[in-house]
Design an enzyme around this catalytic site. Sequence first.
Site, PDB file in Angstrom:
ATOM      1  N   HIS A 167       0.362   7.744   3.714  1.00 54.06           N
ATOM      2  CA  HIS A 167       0.830   6.978   4.867  1.00 54.06           C
ATOM      3  C   HIS A 167       2.296   7.236   5.212  1.00 54.06           C
ATOM      4  O   HIS A 167       2.818   6.623   6.150  1.00 54.06           O
ATOM      5  CB  HIS A 167       0.624   5.480   4.613  1.00 54.06           C
ATOM      6  CG  HIS A 167      -0.795   5.109   4.335  1.00 54.06           C
ATOM      7  ND1 HIS A 167      -1.843   5.563   5.105  1.00 54.06           N
ATOM      8  CD2 HIS A 167      -1.358   4.345   3.353  1.00 54.06           C
ATOM      9  CE1 HIS A 167      -2.982   5.088   4.629  1.00 54.06           C
ATOM     10  NE2 HIS A 167      -2.708   4.358   3.570  1.00 54.06           N
ATOM     11  N   ASP A 178       0.855  -1.178   0.000  1.00 53.14           N
ATOM     12  CA  ASP A 178       0.000   0.000   0.000  1.00 53.14           C
ATOM     13  C   ASP A 178       0.896   1.233   0.000  1.00 53.14           C
ATOM     14  O   ASP A 178       1.240   1.769   1.051  1.00 53.14           O
ATOM     15  CB  ASP A 178      -0.920  -0.010   1.223  1.00 53.14           C
ATOM     16  CG  ASP A 178      -1.926   1.134   1.203  1.00 53.14           C
ATOM     17  OD1 ASP A 178      -1.846   1.977   0.295  1.00 53.14           O
ATOM     18  OD2 ASP A 178      -2.785   1.187   2.109  1.00 53.14           O
ATOM     19  N   GLY A 201      -5.404   1.807   7.501  1.00 53.81           N
ATOM     20  CA  GLY A 201      -6.450   1.200   8.318  1.00 53.81           C
ATOM     21  C   GLY A 201      -6.298  -0.298   8.458  1.00 53.81           C
ATOM     22  O   GLY A 201      -6.614  -0.870   9.510  1.00 53.81           O
ATOM     23  N   ILE A 229      -1.075   9.253   8.065  1.00 53.25           N
ATOM     24  CA  ILE A 229      -1.940   8.346   8.829  1.00 53.25           C
ATOM     25  C   ILE A 229      -1.536   6.899   8.564  1.00 53.25           C
ATOM     26  O   ILE A 229      -1.101   6.542   7.468  1.00 53.25           O
ATOM     27  CB  ILE A 229      -3.423   8.559   8.490  1.00 53.25           C
ATOM     28  CG1 ILE A 229      -3.718   8.198   7.026  1.00 53.25           C
ATOM     29  CG2 ILE A 229      -3.834   9.998   8.779  1.00 53.25           C
ATOM     30  CD1 ILE A 229      -5.200   8.254   6.672  1.00 53.25           C
TER      31      ILE A 229
END
Length: 312
Positions: free
Chosen positions: A207, A202, A225, A222
């Site tokens: 990120h 990812d 998830g 961030i």
Amino acid sequence: MPPTTINLPAIKQLSWSITTSYTVSQIISYNLALGAPGLQLPLTFEGHPNFHALPTYGAVHDIAVMGLVHRAMADFLPNFESHNHVHGEHFLQLKKAYPIPRGTEQVRLKTTAKVVDIVDRRSGVLVCVDIETVEEESGDVICLNEWGGFVMKIPTAGANKAQVQRGQRTTLYPTPTRAPDKVVSHNTSPEQAALYRAASGDLNALHIDPETAKAAGFPAPILAGTCTLGMGVRHVVDAFAGGDVRRFKSVKCRLSKPVFAALGDEVRTEMWKEQGGRRILYRQVVGEGSQEKVVVGMAVVELSGTAVDGKL
């Protein structure tokens, strides 16, 4: 020509497939990215007789195929803007233990995604994407996922007014009012976020890159998830199954708020035992007191009394 309404029957006819592969090194990297201790050899040493991938490894294959779905959303959702699409809910059911490649060999997988529901959420829609991952060599289904993506700021005409109920895939559990039976804490770090990007594939700049995060309205990059989800499931399996991933059956959760690993957020997994320990309700929170926020909530892990088929 961009669509002006949501044509759900036509959207349900669409599908996206991708072939991926993984090696022993990728399994080790994934386990470490979820906070596995380096000396927990069943998770970090391929020579250990019980070497295995953590049960949420199947979410990694979702990331690849959801890239295809995300790019196609402009073709079937009116006024779609990519920055308005966020991962909001997730379901994963493990059907067979992840095959362990030998040496430098690779395990090849085919992952297929289909939209099964689009639900009116007033300010946008919830797009429910069913995902099946199959081992190419054997044809065995390894895992089933459902990715719930909230797409904001689009017209909702044509979406279902109420979500079609599909058992575990759509069942969210309120947090119990009693004190948790167990609590496990984990300190995140920028290194963890970077490792998870590499382990999962990812490579979204959100990120890792502060400037990208700032442009998106966040104070810092961030954490993915699926990484927060994976940590929570690891904590549940360690706490209530003695680390025996063969007892893991499924997880369903809502991803509510971001975790800022770049700021060293401490994530607490609060857990409640039900049905004699075969159903574990949990949530993940950061902060204390008035600063507390739920990052993963209304979550449940289903455990079996016996191991899933396949080698650890």
